[in-house]
Design a protein around this motif. Sequence first.
Motif, PDB file in Angstrom:
ATOM      1  N   ASN A  21       7.382  45.549  -5.293  1.00  0.00           N
ATOM      2  CA  ASN A  21       7.593  44.232  -4.691  1.00  0.00           C
ATOM      3  C   ASN A  21       6.614  43.205  -5.243  1.00  0.00           C
ATOM      4  N   GLY A  22       5.370  43.611  -5.464  1.00  0.00           N
ATOM      5  CA  GLY A  22       4.397  42.700  -6.048  1.00  0.00           C
ATOM      6  C   GLY A  22       4.750  42.305  -7.470  1.00  0.00           C
ATOM      7  N   LEU A  23       5.224  43.251  -8.251  1.00  0.00           N
ATOM      8  CA  LEU A  23       5.633  42.952  -9.622  1.00  0.00           C
ATOM      9  C   LEU A  23       6.844  42.019  -9.651  1.00  0.00           C
ATOM     10  N   ILE A  24       7.793  42.253  -8.769  1.00  0.00           N
ATOM     11  CA  ILE A  24       8.965  41.378  -8.718  1.00  0.00           C
ATOM     12  C   ILE A  24       8.542  39.949  -8.390  1.00  0.00           C
ATOM     13  N   ALA A  25       7.658  39.797  -7.417  1.00  0.00           N
ATOM     14  CA  ALA A  25       7.206  38.463  -7.022  1.00  0.00           C
ATOM     15  C   ALA A  25       6.461  37.757  -8.153  1.00  0.00           C
ATOM     16  N   SER A  26       5.777  38.540  -8.987  1.00  0.00           N
ATOM     17  CA  SER A  26       4.991  37.941 -10.073  1.00  0.00           C
ATOM     18  C   SER A  26       5.823  37.635 -11.308  1.00  0.00           C
ATOM     19  N   ALA A  27       7.064  38.107 -11.354  1.00  0.00           N
ATOM     20  CA  ALA A  27       7.818  38.072 -12.610  1.00  0.00           C
ATOM     21  C   ALA A  27       9.235  37.526 -12.436  1.00  0.00           C
TER      22      ALA A  27
END
Length: 239
Positions: free
Chosen positions: A188-194
């Motif tokens: 979820n953190g990677l999706i939000a950052s990308a």
Amino acid sequence: MRVHFIVHEAFEAPGCYEKWAHDRLHTVTYSRLHVGERLPATPDRIDLLVVMGGPQSPATTTAECPHFDAVREMALIADCAAAGKAVVGVCLGAQLLGEALGAPSLPSPEPEIGSFPVTLTEAGLRHPLFHGFDETFDSGHWHHDMPGLTADATVLAASPGCPRQIVAYGRLLYGFQCHMEFDPDIVNGLIASAEKELALLEGRPFVQVPERLRSNDHCEANHLLELFLDRLAAACAAA
């Protein structure tokens, strides 16, 4: 065992690596570079160095990213290797490990974002730290590049999108281009950052959409990673 994590960004967390270290009651320390924590000056208080991923590359300069000093990180990695310490590099960390040992990183044939199978090579199937692994298993991925190979490096696993998923640089030195540590919070953190990256790559053969990314199950990859780390810790103790 003294385990030190280098973390470049909050959304590239250690995940299963960190859980394993705490569950096994190892002494855990950190260089969370994104919040200003410093790298260790020497490898003296490290038995296992785990270098995590990030959006940077080994060529990223401090002018481009002030908290990321690739030259200093690679110097620490090289010092750890020379001192007989164990090093595991993950994604960017794998590329930094290869570069620290003299092997420049390269673009991967395809970007991979999601959960896709990796397959052990013949060398991987024979390797004692991967004994009993299925020949092919699913792992998380989030990368555009891959680690370089030194003259004595051995590729232990590959995928259709990337021929260098797991690389052994020595008995205690391993690069993981794949992300066997993923859990739902990291994803979820990677999706939000990308968001922009994912939009630009939509439709590529090894890039999954956010809904699919969130539905992937990483439990089996986590289990295999813990098995590998237990064996690596035993190899460190025997060294």
